[in-house]
Design an enzyme around this catalytic site. Structure first.
Site, PDB file in Angstrom:
ATOM      1  N   ASP A  10       0.873  -1.175   0.000  1.00 23.42           N
ATOM      2  CA  ASP A  10       0.000   0.000   0.000  1.00 23.42           C
ATOM      3  C   ASP A  10       0.920   1.238   0.000  1.00 23.42           C
ATOM      4  O   ASP A  10       2.121   1.116   0.274  1.00 23.42           O
ATOM      5  CB  ASP A  10      -0.866  -0.044   1.265  1.00 23.42           C
ATOM      6  CG  ASP A  10      -1.597   1.244   1.517  1.00 23.42           C
ATOM      7  OD1 ASP A  10      -2.276   1.725   0.602  1.00 23.42           O
ATOM      8  OD2 ASP A  10      -1.477   1.789   2.646  1.00 23.42           O
ATOM      9  N   ASP A  12      -0.331   5.079   0.913  1.00 22.43           N
ATOM     10  CA  ASP A  12      -0.638   6.091   1.934  1.00 22.43           C
ATOM     11  C   ASP A  12      -0.662   5.463   3.313  1.00 22.43           C
ATOM     12  O   ASP A  12      -1.436   4.546   3.583  1.00 22.43           O
ATOM     13  CB  ASP A  12      -1.979   6.768   1.629  1.00 22.43           C
ATOM     14  CG  ASP A  12      -1.907   7.536   0.331  1.00 22.43           C
ATOM     15  OD1 ASP A  12      -1.037   8.405   0.218  1.00 22.43           O
ATOM     16  OD2 ASP A  12      -2.710   7.240  -0.584  1.00 22.43           O
TER      17      ASP A  12
HETATM   18  C1  XBP Z   1      -5.652   6.002   0.462  1.00 22.16           C
HETATM   19  C2  XBP Z   1      -6.836   6.787   0.139  1.00 22.16           C
HETATM   20  C3  XBP Z   1      -6.715   7.899  -0.806  1.00 22.16           C
HETATM   21  C4  XBP Z   1      -5.926   9.062  -0.313  1.00 22.16           C
HETATM   22  C5  XBP Z   1      -6.171  10.258  -1.193  1.00 22.16           C
HETATM   23  O1  XBP Z   1      -6.061   4.761   1.013  1.00 22.16           O
HETATM   24  O2  XBP Z   1      -7.921   6.528   0.626  1.00 22.16           O
HETATM   25  O3  XBP Z   1      -8.008   8.354  -1.087  1.00 22.16           O
HETATM   26  O4  XBP Z   1      -6.377   9.413   0.992  1.00 22.16           O
HETATM   27  O5  XBP Z   1      -5.889   9.976  -2.525  1.00 22.16           O
HETATM   28  P1  XBP Z   1      -5.126   3.469   1.010  1.00 22.16           P
HETATM   29  P2  XBP Z   1      -6.860  10.474  -3.708  1.00 22.16           P
HETATM   30  O6  XBP Z   1      -3.850   3.837   1.709  1.00 22.16           O
HETATM   31  O7  XBP Z   1      -5.908   2.470   1.820  1.00 22.16           O
HETATM   32  O8  XBP Z   1      -4.938   3.027  -0.415  1.00 22.16           O
HETATM   33  O9  XBP Z   1      -7.364  11.831  -3.327  1.00 22.16           O
HETATM   34  O10 XBP Z   1      -5.981  10.476  -4.940  1.00 22.16           O
HETATM   35  O11 XBP Z   1      -7.991   9.471  -3.777  1.00 22.16           O
HETATM   36 MG    MG Z   2      -2.990   3.072   3.505  1.00 24.68          MG
END
Ligand code: XBP
Ligand code: MG
Length: 261
Positions: A10, A12
């Site tokens: 993953d 973020d």
């Molecule tokens: C990440 C997200 C994303 C980011 C923002 O979740 O939910 O929406 O917060 O990115 P994970 P965007 O780590 O579970 O993949 O604004 O480009 O959607």
């Molecule tokens: Mg994440």
């Protein structure tokens, strides 16, 4: 007996702690650019993070907090344009190097690459955000280290649905039993387990500490570096002070009955 062949990360919260000081201020900057007086505080953003995906999060905010808001154009177009601006703001922030990779990420990526382990990404975020983050890392061609970058709207349903991990597995042409997945959130855990990725490591992040990671094979507070050891919160590090390839191979072996136990 399956051998570990790939690690699926993953982004973020896992590769970098991007939500509080990256995505959140990028949303706020986009709101300001659009002349909206909305502001997502650290606390409010924590609640909104229950919904994955930036466009989906904006819609959730509107329906929960501003149900009477009338967009100046059809809602989907309004949200798409606002989110596009947010992506521009986020990419610019990453290009400034505002968010570093988490402790131990470069160390583990280097070790895996040197051992011939294939690297992949499965994330809900927009693809440009991933490349911008990786380009700001100490290794200039880091994005190229990842054979597969499965990201954003390319699948019908975002995490906690399994779709993005399923896509990453398809693109790797590997079964789940050849992989370890690394996540930071309960939504991510549900997504990875739903795709059959039982050899699952969780590195808690600032917004996800204390979530329910049932089903994960190992939960740690960080990957760790010499001098900043990892702490096991669920499962065993087996005497290691950081999460290295040996830890991942043992974790994989415990689940799939191969490798060094
Ligand atoms: C990440 C997200 C994303 C980011 C923002 O979740 O939910 O929406 O917060 O990115 P994970 P965007 O780590 O579970 O993949 O604004 O480009 O959607
Ligand atoms: Mg994440």
């Amino acid at each position: 007996m399956a051998e570990l062949q790939a690690i699926i990360f993953d982004v973020d919260g896992t590769l970098a702690d991007t939500e509080r000081d990256g995505h959140r201020p990028a949303f706020n900057a986009a709101f300001q650019d659009a002349g909206l007086d909305w502001h997502w505080s650290v606390e409010l953003y924590g609640e909104l993070l229950r919904v994955t995906g930036g466009k989906e999060r904006i819609k959730e905010y509107l329906s929960r907090y501003l149900p009477d808001f009338t967009p100046p154009k059809p809602l989907d177009d309004f949200v798409r344009d606002l989110h596009r601006r947010k992506t521009e703001r986020y990419v610019a922030m990453m290009q400034e190097g505002r968010i570093p990779l988490r402790d131990g990420v470069m160390r583990l990526l280097r070790e895996a690459r040197e051992a011939g382990i294939r690297l992949a990404i499965a994330t809900t975020t927009t693809p440009e955000n991933v490349t911008a983050l990786l380009s700001s890392a100490p290794e200039p061609d880091l994005a190229d280290w990842f054979e597969v970058i499965a990201a954003g709207d390319v699948v019908p349903a975002k995490k906690p649905a399994p779709d993005i991990f399923v896509l990453a597995l398809q693109q790797l042409a590997l079964p789940p039993s050849a992989c370890v997945a690394v996540e930071d959130s309960d939504n991510g855990v549900r997504s990875a387990l739903g795709a059959g990725l039982d050899a699952l490591l969780v590195t808690e992040s600032s917004y996800t500490a204390g979530q329910d990671f049932s089903g994960a094979a190992l939960v740690v507070d960080r990957l760790g570096e010499p001098g900043a050891p990892a702490k096991a919160l669920q499962g065993e590090l087996g005497g290691a002070s950081v999460v290295d390839l040996g830890v991942l191979r043992r974790l994989h072996g415990r689940i799939y009955g191969a490798g060094d136990r």
